[in-house]
Scaffold this active site. Structure first.
Site, PDB file in Angstrom:
ATOM      1  N   LYS A  26       5.092   1.221   8.104  1.00  0.00           N
ATOM      2  CA  LYS A  26       5.959   0.557   7.043  1.00  0.00           C
ATOM      3  C   LYS A  26       7.466   0.963   6.942  1.00  0.00           C
ATOM      4  CE  LYS A  26       2.131  -0.538   3.783  1.00  0.00           C
ATOM      5  NZ  LYS A  26       1.711  -0.776   2.459  1.00  0.00           N
ATOM      6  N   ASP A  41       1.652   3.150  -2.809  1.00  0.00           N
ATOM      7  CA  ASP A  41       0.691   3.982  -2.743  1.00  0.00           C
ATOM      8  C   ASP A  41       1.010   5.164  -1.913  1.00  0.00           C
ATOM      9  OD1 ASP A  41      -1.646   2.949  -4.186  1.00  0.00           O
ATOM     10  OD2 ASP A  41      -1.873   1.533  -2.626  1.00  0.00           O
TER      11      ASP A  41
END
Length: 374
Positions: free
Chosen positions: A67, A116
């Protein structure tokens, strides 16, 4: 046991979700960042197939997750566009932003998102690098270790009740009220451009992996979540390995993509979304991702939490650091190989060349040590 749903719409034409011009911009920007290097591709022995390769994202830009490629890039794009809109600078790229010459303007801009763990870390890292303020929303089940990793990049971390999808809505509300900018990895009607930039960044991981393989894969297993990374991999497969079958792996308790495929339309999964695979605890598919996956994914699999720790330990024994969400694809592959019916419908056999994306390392070091004993 797993659940397997073949995609009835596989191979049907659809819209272009990630244009090539956008990817060329993302690739040029990210590969110019200090510290950029392709992450490793490991060959892993596997019975019943010709080869098994694992793309290891555990060291990407020091953030321990793929990410890092998406959120930080989308922050740079947003800041560049906003500076141009305000007449401060035209075409300010990451290097110009990082130099601090526009800090007087960027420090007035706040970026925000829900997470998250891993996406928020990337957005916070990008905001710190490029000079913006940052507020990250987490739900109550996000571990303290992941919160601390985000705060280490100077972001304010706010907890909201509920699950990941509730935190997405909280981030959007705050942005609407305060004039902040949402840098989300999920998209929904009326909000698509930052997530599109995020997904373009993800494509670089897929390009690397496909270039590293000795021969193009026949099967690719990738984690699900909201679908962003799976869709990015899907688009890149069309360019580098068009015959490969894409299998999307999700936690049994948060299999929104599988449920959408079974229904033939986008479907949300509600409830606590309680899974150890924290990065995949998403109940609502990303609109952009689904527009790609509904026609291009070959199959969707839901896998149990009980298989996570054993898969992590097996990789750890080989010297490979894999977090909880990283092993979803490997679990799906191994589960399919152990099931005669699944093996047959996926077309897995002695000639199969399998690529699995391991999307994170020990993003919560304490939990990693607990699950692996290392």
């Amino acid at each position: 046991m797993h659940r397997l749903v073949l995609n009835a719409n596989h191979g049907t034409p659809g819209i272009i979700v990630l244009p090539e011009g956008g990817y060329r911009r993302a690739r040029a920007e990210i590969t110019a960042w200090p510290g950029y290097a392709p992450t490793p591709l490991h060959a892993i022995p596997a019975e019943g197939v010709a080869s098994l390769h694992y793309k290891d994202e555990s060291a990407r830009f020091g953030l321990r997750s793929f990410k890092a490629l998406g959120g930080a890039y989308a922050v740079a794009r947003l800041l560049g566009q906003e500076l141009a809109r305000r007449g401060t600078a035209n075409n300010a790229n990451g290097a110009a932003l990082e130099s601090g010459q526009y800090a007087h303007a960027t420090e007035q801009i706040t970026v925000t998102c829900a997470t998250d763990g891993n996406h928020g870390r990337s957005v916070a890292w990008g905001a710190q690098r490029f000079g913006a303020r940052c507020v990250i929303f987490v739900h109550e089940n996000v571990s303290q270790g992941r919160r601390d990793a985000i705060a280490a990049f100077g972001a304010e971390v706010r907890e909201v009740p509920g699950n990941y999808d509730d935190s997405v809505r909280a981030a959007q509300r705050a942005a609407d009220e305060k004039g902040w900018f949402v840098i989300s990895d999920t998209s929904y009607p009326g909000y698509t451009e930052p997530p599109r930039d995020v997904m373009q960044g993800y494509r670089l991981m897929a390009e690397e992996a496909l270039a590293q393989m000795p021969a193009p894969p026949t099967h690719v297993f990738v984690p699900g979540g909201v679908g962003g990374v799976a869709a990015a991999v899907s688009v890149q497969l069309r360019h580098q390995a068009p015959g490969a079958r894409l299998v999307v792996a999700e936690p049994e308790e948060a299999a929104c993509l599988l449920e959408s495929a079974a229904a033939g339309e986008m479907r949300a999964v509600t409830g606590a979304l309680d899974t150890i695979m924290a990065g995949l605890a998403c109940g609502e598919p990303s609109l952009l991702a689904w527009q790609e996956l509904e026609r291009a994914a070959f199959a969707f699999m839901a896998v149990p939490d009980s298989a996570v720790a054993p898969a992590m330990r097996a990789l750890h024994a080989r010297g490979i650091e894999a977090g909880e969400s990283a092993v979803a694809g490997l679990i799906a592959f191994e589960s399919a190989m152990a099931d005669v019916s699944a093996r047959a419908v996926l077309g897995l056999g002695a000639d199969s060349r399998v690529l699995v994306f391991g999307t994170e390392g020990a993003t919560d070091p304490a939990l990693y040590a607990e699950l692996t004993g290392g």
